[in-house]
Design a protein around this motif. Sequence first.
Motif, PDB file in Angstrom:
ATOM      1  N   PHE A   1     -34.557  32.699   5.690  1.00  0.00           N
ATOM      2  CA  PHE A   1     -34.316  31.361   5.158  1.00  0.00           C
ATOM      3  C   PHE A   1     -35.381  30.414   5.694  1.00  0.00           C
TER       4      PHE A   1
ATOM      5  N   GLU B   1     -30.206  25.762   3.741  1.00  0.00           N
ATOM      6  CA  GLU B   1     -30.310  26.984   2.943  1.00  0.00           C
ATOM      7  C   GLU B   1     -29.514  28.106   3.595  1.00  0.00           C
TER       8      GLU B   1
ATOM      9  N   ASP C   1     -25.895  27.575   2.992  1.00  0.00           N
ATOM     10  CA  ASP C   1     -25.556  27.918   1.615  1.00  0.00           C
ATOM     11  C   ASP C   1     -25.381  29.418   1.450  1.00  0.00           C
TER      12      ASP C   1
END
Length: 365
Positions: free
Chosen positions: A353, A358, A361
């Motif tokens: 990531f 992110e 998520d």
Amino acid sequence: MNQVIDKTAFEVEAEQLVQNQRDYFNTNATRPIGFRLEQLKKLKGILLRHEDEMHDAIYKDFGKSKYENQLVEIYPLIDEINMAIKKLKKWAQHKSVKTNLLNFPAKSYLVPEPLGVSLVIGAWNLPYNLSLTPLVGSMAAGNTTILKPSELPARTSNIMAKIINENFDSNYLRVVEGAIPETTALLKQRYDKIFFTGSPKVGKIVNKSAAENLTDVTLELGGKNPAIFTKDCALKMGVKRTIWAKFVNSGQFCITTDYALVHKDIKQEFLKLAVEEIEKNNFSRENNNYVQIINERNFDRVVNLIDPDKVYYGGTHNREERIINPTILHHVSLDDAVMQEEIFGPVLPVIEFETIDEAFDYGIT
């Protein structure tokens, strides 16, 4: 017209067992603190006397060594009993709380009370720990208990049945062995508490059965919890801990790391250190730090999650011995099969990531 309901022989037996335990509970025999302490000490002594048999049984089931059995099963269980013995009197004390204006000048207390008849359904991956630890809590709370261990490690189920059923009154504690039919029959009965450890799929079945009687349920289920490695993390120590946690019990551990989210700037260093840590541990049955997959069905399931094109390290396996060697996958996406379910095996997918948002998520997808 009255409906005639045919019951199996075991359903009749289960119904009588629950009724016998409820009758015994209603005598208040399990309520005194002295009784609870006596029974907990008795259980501890029995477990210690039968420890060698417990080691032998779990080794025959899936190759878990005495060392690893002590580390993740027996010692945590004994520690749980010791804590219950030490703190039970305090746990059972009445606790004074504030009285609201409506009830003034009364005094108010929280009074811990036993619930009644409890059902514990254990898991196969840590069969002693995840079956007997909830039993300890139920005993400490002053309940009667029916324990249904997993049938997959049959020998550990047998030894738990022997230890409990030969030493305790069945009206107080009883181990019931069997598979889906026996579990289904048990769940048709009314309890005052159900404790289940296992998969979300079966957890839904347990919860639905309990809802019929508004029975309180504790579900200890699996998931896909990641370990997140940020750019400025303590990488070496983080990798060391993650690798041990991932491959102990061959990854058959509901609270282990399912996959690793690694910042793109440290991904290559992470992979390098992970391989070094695996090789340093030298996971193998010969070294008493690795176990078999519980059965061929689970072996095949885990192997099918390994995409050969994404293997960074490992990927080898032996179906006859039910061994999957420590495996690291890279270039993994959320669409891959390995990301669609809890792995519950010795496979560590690595996803990179760029920002922490992110990563979060990914973690909640």
